[in-house]
Motif scaffolding. Structure first.
Motif, PDB file in Angstrom:
ATOM      1  N   LEU A 389       0.808  -1.227   0.000  1.00  0.00           N
ATOM      2  CA  LEU A 389       0.000   0.000   0.000  1.00  0.00           C
ATOM      3  C   LEU A 389       0.840   1.275   0.000  1.00  0.00           C
ATOM      4  O   LEU A 389       0.490   2.236  -0.706  1.00  0.00           O
ATOM      5  CB  LEU A 389      -0.957  -0.001   1.190  1.00  0.00           C
ATOM      6  CG  LEU A 389      -2.211  -0.870   1.043  1.00  0.00           C
ATOM      7  CD1 LEU A 389      -3.071  -0.764   2.307  1.00  0.00           C
ATOM      8  CD2 LEU A 389      -3.017  -0.473  -0.186  1.00  0.00           C
ATOM      9  N   PRO A 390       1.956   1.363   0.779  1.00  0.00           N
ATOM     10  CA  PRO A 390       2.732   2.595   0.693  1.00  0.00           C
ATOM     11  C   PRO A 390       3.221   2.884  -0.724  1.00  0.00           C
ATOM     12  O   PRO A 390       3.140   4.023  -1.197  1.00  0.00           O
ATOM     13  CB  PRO A 390       3.910   2.327   1.642  1.00  0.00           C
ATOM     14  CG  PRO A 390       3.401   1.324   2.606  1.00  0.00           C
ATOM     15  CD  PRO A 390       2.483   0.450   1.808  1.00  0.00           C
ATOM     16  N   ALA A 391       3.711   1.845  -1.400  1.00  0.00           N
ATOM     17  CA  ALA A 391       4.178   2.042  -2.778  1.00  0.00           C
ATOM     18  C   ALA A 391       3.011   2.334  -3.720  1.00  0.00           C
ATOM     19  O   ALA A 391       3.133   3.157  -4.635  1.00  0.00           O
ATOM     20  CB  ALA A 391       4.949   0.807  -3.243  1.00  0.00           C
ATOM     21  N   ILE A 392       1.866   1.655  -3.499  1.00  0.00           N
ATOM     22  CA  ILE A 392       0.682   1.910  -4.340  1.00  0.00           C
ATOM     23  C   ILE A 392       0.186   3.331  -4.130  1.00  0.00           C
ATOM     24  O   ILE A 392      -0.138   4.042  -5.093  1.00  0.00           O
ATOM     25  CB  ILE A 392      -0.430   0.890  -4.019  1.00  0.00           C
ATOM     26  CG1 ILE A 392      -0.012  -0.502  -4.492  1.00  0.00           C
ATOM     27  CG2 ILE A 392      -1.744   1.300  -4.668  1.00  0.00           C
ATOM     28  CD1 ILE A 392      -0.960  -1.598  -4.058  1.00  0.00           C
ATOM     29  N   PHE A 393       0.131   3.766  -2.870  1.00  0.00           N
ATOM     30  CA  PHE A 393      -0.287   5.140  -2.597  1.00  0.00           C
ATOM     31  C   PHE A 393       0.641   6.142  -3.293  1.00  0.00           C
ATOM     32  O   PHE A 393       0.184   7.139  -3.869  1.00  0.00           O
ATOM     33  CB  PHE A 393      -0.293   5.412  -1.088  1.00  0.00           C
ATOM     34  CG  PHE A 393      -1.378   4.701  -0.331  1.00  0.00           C
ATOM     35  CD1 PHE A 393      -2.472   4.163  -0.982  1.00  0.00           C
ATOM     36  CD2 PHE A 393      -1.303   4.572   1.047  1.00  0.00           C
ATOM     37  CE1 PHE A 393      -3.478   3.500  -0.288  1.00  0.00           C
ATOM     38  CE2 PHE A 393      -2.289   3.918   1.758  1.00  0.00           C
ATOM     39  CZ  PHE A 393      -3.381   3.384   1.094  1.00  0.00           C
ATOM     40  N   ALA A 394       1.951   5.870  -3.219  1.00  0.00           N
ATOM     41  CA  ALA A 394       2.910   6.772  -3.858  1.00  0.00           C
ATOM     42  C   ALA A 394       2.780   6.726  -5.378  1.00  0.00           C
ATOM     43  O   ALA A 394       3.065   7.719  -6.062  1.00  0.00           O
ATOM     44  CB  ALA A 394       4.334   6.402  -3.446  1.00  0.00           C
ATOM     45  N   ALA A 395       2.331   5.581  -5.914  1.00  0.00           N
ATOM     46  CA  ALA A 395       2.186   5.456  -7.366  1.00  0.00           C
ATOM     47  C   ALA A 395       0.921   6.136  -7.873  1.00  0.00           C
ATOM     48  O   ALA A 395       0.940   6.801  -8.918  1.00  0.00           O
ATOM     49  CB  ALA A 395       2.184   3.977  -7.763  1.00  0.00           C
TER      50      ALA A 395
END
Length: 464
Positions: A389-395
């Motif tokens: 989720l952190p990477a998805i949110f940043a994406a």
């Protein structure tokens, strides 16, 4: 305790306070290790372990290595859960402590990207995999141990100390970084200052061994004797798959700490987002939220022994999901004061309706013979789903995009709705005797008798 109730509770020496202290200290030390990585992944790793080209890519890659730890957790859950149900809760908790301590020290000794190139992020991922494997058995093992040592009518209160220890570990993780980030020159902090919290993890190995060797195996596990299953994992899937699925979906509530301490940190601090919070200022946000959580958790755990597990969990899930909007909005407008207030509400108070109760609710859904395996696997699968989720949110909300707070807030709230629905469909467990846990046909202890037994346990604790 009446004769009818005694046959449903395991006999033996119950070390309620000692088990709670062991779970608290062990969880605090292990999650200190786990979350110093999370803090460093947001604040410093993008600059030292990844190529210097596109800062947005470095942020996403660094947060992805944080997620790798969660990906390893289901694997650890299978192995450590099996060990916890066949060899004992105590043995698996000691092993978790050693694995976590050594892998965290290794992170603090790693060379940077400038020194060894792509080997740096590769070794970082390897250490994170070991961390994730180790932590997979911690909450399920500690929760099961405390639950099985706790007196009937007080399981929610005592089991909540597992998560109070987790929050304390997060306070310590952020607090160790505060003086370093504040007082050290940036170049020194980036070169060696960030390593200090990781190397200090040798304390985990020493203190953890001293504390956990003092607790006896639980009466419930000892009572199983030769009847312990050869394959608790297979038995859990065969007999308890619906409840395991519920725990998977409820564990998606990990989205709230992701928003509060991981994506929120990157959003507030990383130069590419342009918000401009200073590192040492932002670190106070999770510290203050967790300090409040430490105070709230035993109160909510005690409340769940009075009104049941489901009400505080459902309210905590939905309300904290709504408050995620306000927390991210406060960061978006650069208001430190408002961000702190929203963190105190979202993370410090409301989320604890879920966080304080799941250490008793999850293991209560399963019988003693498969308790650690069923809880460890389902909870860690759920958290693994939130791993990226952190990477998805940043994406989906990269630096330069608009309405970042609204986009990420909507995703977080949607996930908390799923968790609340899963909790609503689960059966209530707080009035079930220990030997009846995990039996769908088991009848709860009548409310009048339950309250009498709970009062006896409280009176006994007051005399102790």
């Amino acid at each position: 305790m009446s004769t009818s109730s005694q046959v449903h509770e395991p006999h033996g020496r119950h070390q309620s306070k000692k088990a709670a202290a062991s779970g608290w200290i062990g969880s605090a030390l292990e999650y200190y290790d786990f979350f110093i990585y999370a803090t460093a992944a947001s604040l410093i790793f993008p600059q030292i372990f990844f190529p210097k080209g596109d800062p947005a890519i470095a942020i996403i890659a660094s947060l992805a290595t944080y997620g790798v730890g969660y990906v390893a957790r289901p694997i650890g859950a299978f192995v450590l859960g099996h060990m916890g149900d066949t060899r004992g809760r105590k043995q698996v908790l000691v092993l978790c402590m050693f694995l976590m301590g050594f892998s965290t020290i290794a992170v603090g000794l790693l060379p940077t990207y400038d020194q060894i190139g792509l080997w740096a992020p590769a070794l970082l991922v390897l250490c994170r995999l070991v961390q994730g494997f180790a932590v997979a058995g911690e909450i399920s093992g500690a929760s099961s141990m405390i639950l099985e040592h706790a007196p009937f009518g007080r399981r929610g209160f005592f089991a909540s100390f597992t998560l109070q220890g987790v929050q304390a570990g997060q306070i310590l993780a952020a607090a160790v970084f505060l003086p370093l980030a504040h007082y050290m020159p940036t170049d020194q902090f980036n070169s060696w200052g960030w390593r200090v919290p990781f190397i200090l993890s040798f304390v985990v190995i020493i203190v953890g061994w001293i504390i956990r060797r003092e607790v006896d195996e639980t009466p419930a596990f000892t009572q199983e004797g030769a009847a312990k299953p050869r394959s608790p994992v297979a038995e859990a899937f065969k007999n308890h798959a619906p409840d395991m699925l519920r725990v998977v979906l409820m564990s998606l509530m990990n989205v709230i700490p992701v928003v509060a301490t991981i994506f929120g940190a990157a959003y507030a601090v990383q130069p590419a987002y342009g918000i401009g919070f200073h590192k040492d200022v932002y670190l106070w946000i999770p510290v203050l939220g967790n300090i409040l959580a430490v105070l709230v958790i035993p109160l909510v755990g005690n409340l769940s022994d009075k009104i049941g597990r489901r009400p505080p969990m459902i309210v905590g899930a939905l309300a904290s999901g709504l408050l995620a909007f306000g927390y991210l909005y406060a960061i978006s407008i650069g208001s430190v004061a408002l961000a702190i207030c929203m963190s105190l509400l979202m993370w410090g108070i409301v989320y604890q309706g879920y966080n304080a109760v799941f250490p008793s609710f999850y293991p209560e859904l399963f019988p003693t013979r498969t308790r650690v395996s069923a809880m460890a696997i389902s909870q860690n699968v759920g958290t693994a789903i939130t791993a990226m989720l952190p990477a998805i949110f940043a994406a989906v909300a990269p630096p330069g995009s608009t309405n970042i707070w609204l986009t990420v807030g909507a995703l977080a709230f949607g996930i908390t709705i799923i968790s609340a629905i899963a909790c609503y469909t689960a059966r209530e467990t707080y009035r079930l005797a220990m030997n009846d846990l995990g039996k769908p046909e088991a009848a709860p202890v009548p409310e009048g008798e339950y309250l009498r037994l709970r009062d006896e346990a409280l009176a006994q604790a007051a005399r102790a």
